[in-house]
Each structure stands twice: as structure tokens, then as C-alpha cells.
Design an enzyme around this catalytic site. Structure first.
Site, PDB file in Angstrom:
ATOM      1  N   SER A   1      10.550 -37.115 -14.779  1.00  0.00           N
ATOM      2  CA  SER A   1       9.694 -38.303 -14.780  1.00  0.00           C
ATOM      3  C   SER A   1       9.031 -38.414 -13.414  1.00  0.00           C
ATOM      4  O   SER A   1       9.495 -37.812 -12.439  1.00  0.00           O
ATOM      5  CB  SER A   1      10.508 -39.568 -15.077  1.00  0.00           C
ATOM      6  OG  SER A   1      11.424 -39.819 -14.039  1.00  0.00           O
TER       7      SER A   1
ATOM      8  N   ARG B   1      19.124 -30.994 -16.864  1.00  0.00           N
ATOM      9  CA  ARG B   1      18.666 -30.932 -18.252  1.00  0.00           C
ATOM     10  C   ARG B   1      17.805 -29.721 -18.608  1.00  0.00           C
ATOM     11  O   ARG B   1      17.892 -29.223 -19.737  1.00  0.00           O
ATOM     12  CB  ARG B   1      17.934 -32.225 -18.618  1.00  0.00           C
ATOM     13  CG  ARG B   1      18.873 -33.393 -18.839  1.00  0.00           C
ATOM     14  CD  ARG B   1      18.148 -34.567 -19.447  1.00  0.00           C
ATOM     15  NE  ARG B   1      19.047 -35.687 -19.682  1.00  0.00           N
ATOM     16  CZ  ARG B   1      18.691 -36.819 -20.268  1.00  0.00           C
ATOM     17  NH1 ARG B   1      17.432 -36.987 -20.658  1.00  0.00           N
ATOM     18  NH2 ARG B   1      19.550 -37.792 -20.449  1.00  0.00           N
TER      19      ARG B   1
ATOM     20  N   GLU C   1      13.779 -36.018 -22.758  1.00  0.00           N
ATOM     21  CA  GLU C   1      13.304 -36.197 -21.387  1.00  0.00           C
ATOM     22  C   GLU C   1      13.911 -35.177 -20.427  1.00  0.00           C
ATOM     23  O   GLU C   1      15.121 -34.969 -20.395  1.00  0.00           O
ATOM     24  CB  GLU C   1      13.628 -37.610 -20.895  1.00  0.00           C
ATOM     25  CG  GLU C   1      13.131 -37.882 -19.488  1.00  0.00           C
ATOM     26  CD  GLU C   1      13.622 -39.204 -18.931  1.00  0.00           C
ATOM     27  OE1 GLU C   1      13.652 -39.334 -17.689  1.00  0.00           O
ATOM     28  OE2 GLU C   1      13.996 -40.100 -19.727  1.00  0.00           O
TER      29      GLU C   1
ATOM     30  N   ARG D   1      23.669 -35.944 -21.187  1.00  0.00           N
ATOM     31  CA  ARG D   1      23.894 -37.266 -20.591  1.00  0.00           C
ATOM     32  C   ARG D   1      25.267 -37.267 -19.931  1.00  0.00           C
ATOM     33  O   ARG D   1      26.293 -37.405 -20.604  1.00  0.00           O
ATOM     34  CB  ARG D   1      23.795 -38.366 -21.655  1.00  0.00           C
ATOM     35  CG  ARG D   1      23.634 -39.761 -21.089  1.00  0.00           C
ATOM     36  CD  ARG D   1      23.638 -40.802 -22.211  1.00  0.00           C
ATOM     37  NE  ARG D   1      22.509 -40.646 -23.110  1.00  0.00           N
ATOM     38  CZ  ARG D   1      21.310 -41.205 -22.927  1.00  0.00           C
ATOM     39  NH1 ARG D   1      21.095 -41.940 -21.861  1.00  0.00           N
ATOM     40  NH2 ARG D   1      20.344 -41.037 -23.807  1.00  0.00           N
TER      41      ARG D   1
ATOM     42  N   ARG E   1      25.692 -41.250 -12.229  1.00  0.00           N
ATOM     43  CA  ARG E   1      25.314 -42.380 -13.071  1.00  0.00           C
ATOM     44  C   ARG E   1      26.464 -42.728 -14.023  1.00  0.00           C
ATOM     45  O   ARG E   1      27.087 -41.845 -14.599  1.00  0.00           O
ATOM     46  CB  ARG E   1      24.048 -42.064 -13.875  1.00  0.00           C
ATOM     47  CG  ARG E   1      22.828 -41.863 -12.985  1.00  0.00           C
ATOM     48  CD  ARG E   1      21.556 -41.637 -13.758  1.00  0.00           C
ATOM     49  NE  ARG E   1      20.465 -41.305 -12.846  1.00  0.00           N
ATOM     50  CZ  ARG E   1      19.240 -40.993 -13.225  1.00  0.00           C
ATOM     51  NH1 ARG E   1      18.926 -40.969 -14.505  1.00  0.00           N
ATOM     52  NH2 ARG E   1      18.319 -40.698 -12.329  1.00  0.00           N
TER      53      ARG E   1
END
Length: 419
Positions: free
Chosen positions: A346, A382, A343, A271, A256
Site C-alpha cells: 500500500s 506476503r 493485498e 496474516r 501486529r
């Protein structure tokens, strides 16, 4: 892509649903073009029938009148077919830009600040010593190296080494072992997909394309999650209803750009541009996605419970939902150094949105229906952050969560003293 009948029957509802996601849709133009396309289709059919009738009426050599009539029909057919192509192309370009409407139970909200916390599980641990963040712990234990990664690849990259690498693999093994028992099929997908596939999945709209790495000519996209190459595995397939639900657990490296995140989470490995991700993908029959969504959420919650990390479940509002999701839950873990939840995973249902765009169907009796697709994170990188910080000890070691010890072969990550 939405069912055109749904748009015809509920134009204002579709327009409002798009607006709730921050997308303005000219619904009047969509309906106008749709009407033109339908009208042209009927006219083309009539002209073709007229052509067929003329052909049947010719016995032997055609008369001059029949030749002239055939020429007129041919010209008119070409004219109408060209007009149809122009109108249909314009209509399709508008249709692919309409986001998937959210489920009725999803809150209408502007952005992530309006997401709803629907459950909190576990209490944050109170430390009686000065805690360290995951990077300080990782560097002291010699299991994370962002400095060398920055020298080799640039910022937002990292090396996991020694017990850091083993801990990452332990999470993958834990996920695969658990999900195989649940009947998931293991799959290792490609990490590059064609542009038209990413378009079909709905990941290049609403500015999402900014976060995708592409090859130099832009024909191939690097996946940001394994689902982006697992879901299209059934493109143009027709499954049997008896096969459903069809569930996959896949693993891949993900990429990403993190566009728009300048200055955010620059420290550590929260991140980053590259990370590993174990992903769940499920295909179910029409009307079964709500139940499957709750099932996938329960799996994610169980993973967090077994790791023994405090977490909260967040129901994402429309403004933070994304282009293709109809409902999404995030699970956020407690990060002691930041004193807040972040987070970790998900899970989303995209209903039949991607299936319509990629032609993924199933046979139900004498009917062919579109599959309902769902995705959910098992583990990414994470959770390593949450484990290191929540299980840190005063002397700098980190206790390995009990459920991961059989994969690690140890119960503690310790500083190796140089002799």
C-alpha cells in the site's frame, strides 16, 4: 493534527470529512473552546502589558497603592493563565482526535467493500494440474514451518528456512538495489517507539491501538511498519527546501496483534503477528504530495511487474482509509489457491498531518512550512505467498522469478530428496 485555521474556516467540511471516516467530531465545542483560548490569550497579553507598565512607573520604593495594584495584577494573571491551561488542554484533546480529511478525489464509502479497483494488470495463469496453496508448497519444500513456530511462539507465527529465508532476503536486496538507484537513502530504524510518538503519528486513534504490541508498562510500542520509526526521524527538524524530496528506504521486523481478525487467514503466513517489511518514506514540499504519491505507486507497480505476478490497484475509500491517511492505494496480487486478489502493498499520503503533530518543517525563503509525508510498502512477507503459488510447477517445485535469481543463486526451488 489539522491547522486550526482550516477548522475555523471550514468547520462543517471538517466535521463531514471526519464522519466519512466514521469519527464524530463535536465541531461546535471545538470552535467554542478555540474562541475561549483566543480570548484568554488576548486578556493575558493585556494583563502582562499592564504589569510591565506598572513596573516602569515605579521609581525607587513602590507606594502602597502600587504594591496593591501589583498584587491584583498578579492574582488576575494567575487566574487567567489557569483558565487558559484548562481550556487549551481540552481543546488540544479534541484536536488530536480529528482525523486527517481525505483528498477530494477519494470516494466516500463505509468500508473495504466499497474500495475501487482502478486498474488490473496481467492475466491469472491457468494451471493444467491441481494446484497447492503456499503453505502446502512451503512445507513440501521444507522452507516454511508454522507448526514449530506455534510450539515456540503460538499461532500466527512462522519459520522461514533454507530457500524460504533466501527468497525473503532476495526481495529485500531487490528492493534496496532498485530504490538506491532512485536516490532513496537506506536506513535501519528502531522497532520500538515511545507512546507519544505513536500518538503523534496518528496510529493510536480509531481503534488502531488494538493492533499494537506494547511493553509491559505501555511506554514503548512495537512498530507495525518501519515508517512508524522512520517518519519521526525528522521530528523537530527544519529541513532546507533544496533537500526535498527526501526519500528513505528502510527495513525492519514489524509486529501486529491482528485484533479483530479471529478466524481470518489462520492458515499459512498471510496474516501473522510478526513479519519483515521493506518500507519507503518520503518528505516533500507543500503541494508536491500528489505527484509524489503517484511516483511511489509507480514504484510498487513496477516491482509487481518485474516479479511477473498479476495484480490490481485499489483506491481505498474513506471508511477504510484510516485516521492519518488522506489517500491510499493498495496493490493486490492474484493468489491462485484462493482465486482472488490479496493485498501485498500500500502507499499513502498523510499530507502535513503527522508533521504538524511532530513539528517537522522546512525552510522556504523566509517562511517555515510543514513537510508533507508519504509512505509505501516495497515488500513485506506476503509477496512470498504470491510467488510460491503463481510460480509452482506440477512436480512441486517453484520457479524463482527471473529478477530474483541473481540474489538466490538459482532459478528453481526444488524438493530435496533424502538419500
Amino acid at each position: 493534527m489539522l491547522d486550526i485555521n482550516l477548522i475555523r474556516e471550514n468547520p462543517k467540511k471538517i466535521q463531514q470529512a471526519a464522519l466519512a471516516k466514521g469519527v464524530t467530531v463535536d465541531i461546535d465545542l471545538v470552535l467554542k473552546l478555540d474562541g475561549e483560548v483566543q480570548s484568554l490569550q488576548r486578556e493575558i497579553q493585556q494583563i502582562r502589558e499592564e504589569r510591565n507598565t506598572l513596573a516602569k512607573s515605579i521609581k525607587g520604593k513602590p507606594s502602597p497603592g502600587q504594591v496593591e495594584k501589583g498584587r491584583e495584577i498578579k492574582e488576575e494573571l494567575e487566574k487567567k493563565e489557569n483558565a487558559f491551561k484548562i481550556a487549551d488542554t481540552e481543546l488540544q484533546s479534541l484536536l488530536v482526535g480529528i482525523p486527517n480529511p481525505s483528498k477530494p478525489d477519494v470516494k466516500v464509502g463505509r468500508d473495504e467493500s466499497e474500495n475501487e479497483v482502478i486498474k488490473t494488470v496481467g492475466k491469472p495463469k491457468k494451471f493444467d494440474f491441481k494446484i497447492k496453496d503456499h503453505l502446502e508448497l512451503g512445507e513440501a519444500l521444507d522452507i516454511i514451518d508454522v507448526k514449530k513456530a506455534a510450539a515456540v511462539s503460538g499461532p500466527r507465527f512462522y519459520y522461514l528456512k533454507k530457500d524460504g529465508a533466501l527468497l525473503s532476503f532476495a526481495l529485500k536486496q531487490f528492493a534496496f538495489e532498485t530504490l538506491l538507484k532512485e536516490g532513496f537513502t537506506p536506513i535501519l530504524p528502531p522497532v520500538l517507539v515511545k507512546k507519544d510518538i505513536m500518538d503523534g503519528l496518528g496510529y493510536t486513534q480509531m481503534g488502531d491501538a488494538e493492533n499494537i504490541f506494547t511493553t509491559e508498562n505501555g511506554d514503548l510500542y512495537l512498530v507495525g511498519t518501519a515508517e512508524q520509526s522512520i517518519v519521526p526521524y525528522h521530528m523537530n527538524d527544519v529541513l532546507r527546501k533544496e533537500e526535498l524530496p527526501k526519500r528513505y528506504v528502510g527495513f525492519s521486523t514489524a509486529f501486529r496483534r491482528e485484533a479483530g481478525s479471529y478466524g481470518k487467514d489462520t492458515r499459512g503466513i498471510i496474516r501473522v503477528h510478526q513479519f519483515d517489511k521493506t518500507e519507503m518514506v518520503s518528505f516533500v514540499a507543500e503541494g508536491e504530495d500528489d505527484r509524489e504519491h503517484e511516483y511511489m505507486l509507480s514504484i510498487e507497480e513496477n516491482f509487481m511487474k518485474l516479479l511477473g505476478i498479476p495484480y490490481q490497484v485499489v483506491k481505498v475509500c474513506t471508511g477504510d482509509l484510516g485516521f492519518n491517511a488522506a489517500r491510499k492505494y493498495d496493490i493486490e496480487a492474484w493468489i491462485p489457491s484462493q482465486e482472488k486478489y490479496r493485498e501485498m502493498t500500500s502507499t499513502s499520503t498523510v499530507t502535513d498531518f503527522q508533521s504538524r503533530r511532530l513539528n517537522m518543517r522546512y525552510q522556504d525563503g523566509d517562511q517555515r512550512k510543514y513537510l508533507q509525508a508519504l509512505n509505501g510498502t516495497a515488500f513485506s512477507t506476503r509477496p512470498l505467498v504470491a510467488i510460491l503459488e503463481n510460480y509452482q510447477q506440477e512436480e512441486g517445485s517453484v520457479v524463482v522469478p527471473e529478477v530474483l535469481r541473481k540474489y538466490m543463486g538459482k532459478d528453481k526451488i526444488e524438493i530435496i530428496k533424502k538419500k
